[in-house]
Design an enzyme around this catalytic site. Structure first.
Site, PDB file in Angstrom:
ATOM      1  N   GLU A  58       3.502 -26.216  13.692  1.00 25.25           N
ATOM      2  CA  GLU A  58       3.577 -27.671  13.831  1.00 25.25           C
ATOM      3  C   GLU A  58       2.249 -28.326  13.465  1.00 25.25           C
ATOM      4  O   GLU A  58       2.214 -29.352  12.776  1.00 25.25           O
ATOM      5  CB  GLU A  58       3.953 -28.043  15.272  1.00 25.25           C
ATOM      6  CG  GLU A  58       5.284 -27.472  15.727  1.00 25.25           C
ATOM      7  CD  GLU A  58       5.144 -26.144  16.450  1.00 25.25           C
ATOM      8  OE1 GLU A  58       5.857 -25.932  17.441  1.00 25.25           O
ATOM      9  OE2 GLU A  58       4.311 -25.314  16.012  1.00 25.25           O
ATOM     10  N   TRP A 178       9.933  15.409  -3.098  1.00 24.60           N
ATOM     11  CA  TRP A 178      10.405  14.183  -2.470  1.00 24.60           C
ATOM     12  C   TRP A 178      11.913  14.233  -2.389  1.00 24.60           C
ATOM     13  O   TRP A 178      12.567  14.496  -3.394  1.00 24.60           O
ATOM     14  CB  TRP A 178       9.968  12.964  -3.268  1.00 24.60           C
ATOM     15  CG  TRP A 178       8.486  12.742  -3.245  1.00 24.60           C
ATOM     16  CD1 TRP A 178       7.602  13.021  -4.222  1.00 24.60           C
ATOM     17  CD2 TRP A 178       7.726  12.150  -2.186  1.00 24.60           C
ATOM     18  NE1 TRP A 178       6.330  12.659  -3.852  1.00 24.60           N
ATOM     19  CE2 TRP A 178       6.393  12.109  -2.602  1.00 24.60           C
ATOM     20  CE3 TRP A 178       8.053  11.647  -0.925  1.00 24.60           C
ATOM     21  CZ2 TRP A 178       5.368  11.589  -1.799  1.00 24.60           C
ATOM     22  CZ3 TRP A 178       7.043  11.127  -0.136  1.00 24.60           C
ATOM     23  CH2 TRP A 178       5.719  11.102  -0.575  1.00 24.60           C
ATOM     24  N   ARG A 215       0.832   1.290  -0.047  1.00 24.45           N
ATOM     25  CA  ARG A 215       0.233   1.521  -1.361  1.00 24.45           C
ATOM     26  C   ARG A 215       1.119   1.060  -2.515  1.00 24.45           C
ATOM     27  O   ARG A 215       0.610   0.617  -3.539  1.00 24.45           O
ATOM     28  CB  ARG A 215      -0.059   3.021  -1.546  1.00 24.45           C
ATOM     29  CG  ARG A 215      -0.978   3.605  -0.496  1.00 24.45           C
ATOM     30  CD  ARG A 215      -1.284   5.067  -0.749  1.00 24.45           C
ATOM     31  NE  ARG A 215      -0.095   5.908  -0.767  1.00 24.45           N
ATOM     32  CZ  ARG A 215       0.509   6.378   0.316  1.00 24.45           C
ATOM     33  NH1 ARG A 215       0.043   6.059   1.530  1.00 24.45           N
ATOM     34  NH2 ARG A 215       1.572   7.145   0.229  1.00 24.45           N
TER      35      ARG A 215
END
Length: 374
Positions: A58, A178, A215
């Site tokens: 505000e 992965w 990253r």
């Protein structure tokens, strides 16, 4: 009348979009946005809560108004009830009450005990028209972590798991890099930037030596929490030795070792002492007391926590009912053996299963993401 309601929704949506910009920077305060619209229907000011301890939305919105005379008979749209107490800043409700505004539109009441309707009372006593509840559901969703934090005195916990199509998170040799795709990993980095803290267990810290940093996207670095009950992890791990070392919190039940490591004289004699924080909790069934840890993290200002642990930690969070949301990436790969993502939840019959409260499936690159509220 219907046209006014539609306009209210448009301006409030603008205020909610502004509030979102504070995600990750204002905690443990809520995200708040404000838009001021002149009596002619034009935006004359806008703002949002940018940083913890900084101007509230505000105040920022009023300060952005170039011609202060245009505030006469204007309407301000605020995503959360203006505060009524003296905290790090003066009460916003009193500030608005002193302005020549005509109307204040609020998305939701502030459940914080120091406010909880008091801001609305101040505004109404000054003669302002106050409308509450415009896009309230959207406002609650925006600040769901903060609302959970207020209600339960612990962070909103998101449990992230990446597994193969047959339910494995690591190969038999322990290799897990992965399983998920680049797109999924980028999404996780974005989550990290929006969370107050990211947590792993000692096994993940030891085997993967993660940094838990942001990253792959731009964003602020979260605090990093590692559970090391016996306090035996080596000091050369990334969490204890990289440039964000001071953002690391070690959670341990080894009070003796923790006290020794915190000794100020010992720190002066060591050139590479740990510059992060040590959090001491009790043991529970031979393990770190997760409930006490979550309460302690909340007391440290952590309102949202992303858990990126392995099988044991993920299972413990689910078993104890500490996870509020599950983010499960399923990669189109099959291992056929290795480490399962979850085990030992204590359910032996189909009738023991508890259905998720809400689920969505999303395609992320080649992976599928299940988002489930627990």
């Amino acid at each position: 009348m219907e046209e006014i309601k539609d306009a209210d929704k448009i301006w409030m949506q603008k205020a909610l979009s502004l509030a979102e910009k504070g995600r990750g920077y204002v905690s443990p305060n809520p995200m708040v946005g404000a838009v001021i619209v002149s009596k002619e229907g034009d935006i004359i000011g806008e703002g949002y809560h940018r940083t913890y301890g900084g101007d509230h939305a505000e105040v920022a919105a009023v300060r952005s108004v170039v011609d202060k005379t245009s505030l006469k008979a204007a309407t301000i749209y605020v995503t959360l009830e203006p505060c009524a107490h003296h905290g790090k800043t003066p009460p916003c409700a009193e500030m608005l009450a002193d302005l020549p505004l005509k109307r204040v539109v609020i998305a939701m009441k502030d459940p914080f005990t120091e406010v909880d309707g008091k801001g609305i009372q101040i505004l109404e006593k000054s003669g302002l028209t106050v409308d509450v509840g415009v896009l309230e559901e959207d406002a609650r969703e925006l600040n769901e972590a903060w609302l959970h934090y207020l209600s339960f005195n612990q962070p909103f916990v998101t449990l992230k798991i990446a597994q193969t199509a047959d339910g494995y998170i690591a190969a038999p040799n322990g290799d897990s890099k992965w399983i998920s795709s680049n797109e999924s990993r980028t999404m996780v980095h974005r989550w990290r930037s929006r969370q107050d803290a990211v947590l792993v267990g000692r096994n993940t810290a030891m085997l993967d030596n993660p940094s838990l940093t942001v990253r792959l996207v731009e964003g602020r670095q979260p605090r990093r929490v590692v559970i090391d009950g016996p306090l035996e992890l080596p000091a050369n791990l990334n969490l204890f030795s990289d440039q964000y070392e001071e953002k690391t919190i070690i959670v341990t039940y080894n009070k003796k070792k923790a006290s020794d490591k915190a000794d100020p004289m010992l720190k002066m004699l060591q050139s590479n002492y740990f510059r992060g924080e040590m959090m001491i909790v009790n043991q529970h069934n031979g393990h770190t007391d997760l409930q006490q840890m979550l309460t302690s993290l909340a007391e440290a200002g952590v309102t949202s926590l992303l858990v990126e642990g392995g099988r044991d930690l993920s299972s413990a969070f689910l078993r104890g009912g500490f996870a509020d949301r599950l983010q499960l990436f399923v990669a189109p790969k099959i291992l056929g053996g290795g480490t399962k993502s979850i085990q030992g939840l204590g359910m032996n019959r189909m009738e023991d299963l508890v259905p998720f409260k809400r689920t969505t499936w999303t395609r992320v690159g080649p992976d599928i993401l299940l988002t489930a509220d627990l």
